[in-house]
Enzyme design. Sequence first.
Site, short mmCIF file in Angstrom:
data_model
loop_
_atom_site.label_atom_id
_atom_site.label_comp_id
_atom_site.label_asym_id
_atom_site.label_seq_id
_atom_site.Cartn_x
_atom_site.Cartn_y
_atom_site.Cartn_z
N CYS A 51 37.57 40.32 38.25
CA CYS A 51 38.89 40.26 37.60
C CYS A 51 38.90 40.69 36.15
O CYS A 51 39.58 41.65 35.77
CB CYS A 51 39.47 38.85 37.74
SG CYS A 51 39.88 38.40 39.45
N ILE A 52 38.20 39.98 35.30
CA ILE A 52 38.34 40.19 33.85
C ILE A 52 37.96 41.61 33.41
O ILE A 52 38.64 42.19 32.57
CB ILE A 52 37.55 39.12 33.08
CG1 ILE A 52 38.11 37.73 33.38
CG2 ILE A 52 37.62 39.39 31.57
CD1 ILE A 52 37.35 36.60 32.73
#
Length: 447
Positions: A286-287
């Site tokens: 995600c990040i």
Amino acid sequence: MVVEDVAASPQMRDYPRLRELIETRRAEICIIGLGYVGLPLAISLAEAGFPVRGLDVAADKVAQLQEGSSYIMDVPDEAVAKQRREGRFRAETDPAAAIEGADVCIITVPTPYTKSKQPDLRYVMHAAETIRHYLRPGMLVVLESTTYPGTTQEIVQPRLEQSGLVCNDDFLLAYSPERIEPGNHRFGLRNTPKIVGGVTPEATEAAQAVYGTVVDRVVPVDNPRVAEMAKLLENTFRHVNIALANEMAILCHEMDINIWQVIEAAGTKPFGFMAFYPGPGVGGHCIPIDPYYFAWKVQEFQGYARFIELAGQINDQMPEVVVRRVQDALNDRQKSLNGSHILLLGVAYKRDIDDCRETPATHVMERLHRKGAQISYHDSYVAEMDTAAGRLSSVEVSPETLREADAVIIVTDHTDIPYDMVVQHSNVVIDTRNALKNYNAPNIHRL
């Protein structure tokens, strides 16, 4: 909802039947993509009483699941074995066997980015095109894969409608972003609120009904675009604040200030501050990826996500910062990085898991290899991994392996690493995670 509306719309006629199937746990559910998101969801829905079929292209993983064994740390073998024994879950590589006859189809495939950090939606497109062949009136399709706002209606919906069925009239479509964090023992699928946004209120309600069987709280929003954007905001928030912590770490190092003590001290303020920590880079699915999906999308509106792009530049440079710390530490001992043996401790992207997606360890290894260093690693969760130096196997941590290394880098602070031994026997230790905060030795170099 009035009676006339129910009679007027084919979709509305099918919806009460779908709701009844969901309420009675007779709705057949297909999960496309059995990775870190799809498998926990599939098993949870099966445990709730639904007949669940999982579809994945990896034949070895499907065979493992069929044998009642799990390859995801957060899903115990027994959980898979029990649902297999009781006939509520099976895994397939054949789309027809998995999708045909399904009442609900949930897409949980990867959404990576290209080398130029452009969205790569080929797996989502392929999933939608596969569902199209088996789409039938009354079916609910939900996309969970993280993506940019508009994907559900601009990418998935047109491909489904190539079947001849019409969204809202014949089938329901919604978006519900995954919020799985591997290794998080405090928050899992059950107690993490689930956002859902349907193309229509009926789609939202149907998705709520499904997820409400396995999640304590479901949060409805107006449409898929809001749900898609919420996911990007969550991870962009973390991305930007980690970048701030990383930049502060670089500046504090130049001023000979311990950034970890700075953050700990600032964290005593009971309001207006949330602690984020520096590190060797950002990892996971995600990040490192989500902010770039948003930055790409806003260009469509002649906009620029300058703050996000700057944060990305800072986070992306951290592997190089780590290598510079190694070089400086070796120079202090009159050694060159070229030809030195560097041992990395921990290569998963975060503590106590086996997930190596976008792990900063890969980028640290690549830079070390490029500068002529010899590389080895230890990670009890990752037996083997592909690196710039070829495929490597994890080595045991011992006084001998530590002494043989010219420098040791703590990349991931697994709790099973013998830190006493590391400090005692290493020539040089570069600690990128503050794992050695309780140690004070001359061979320790902090990020």
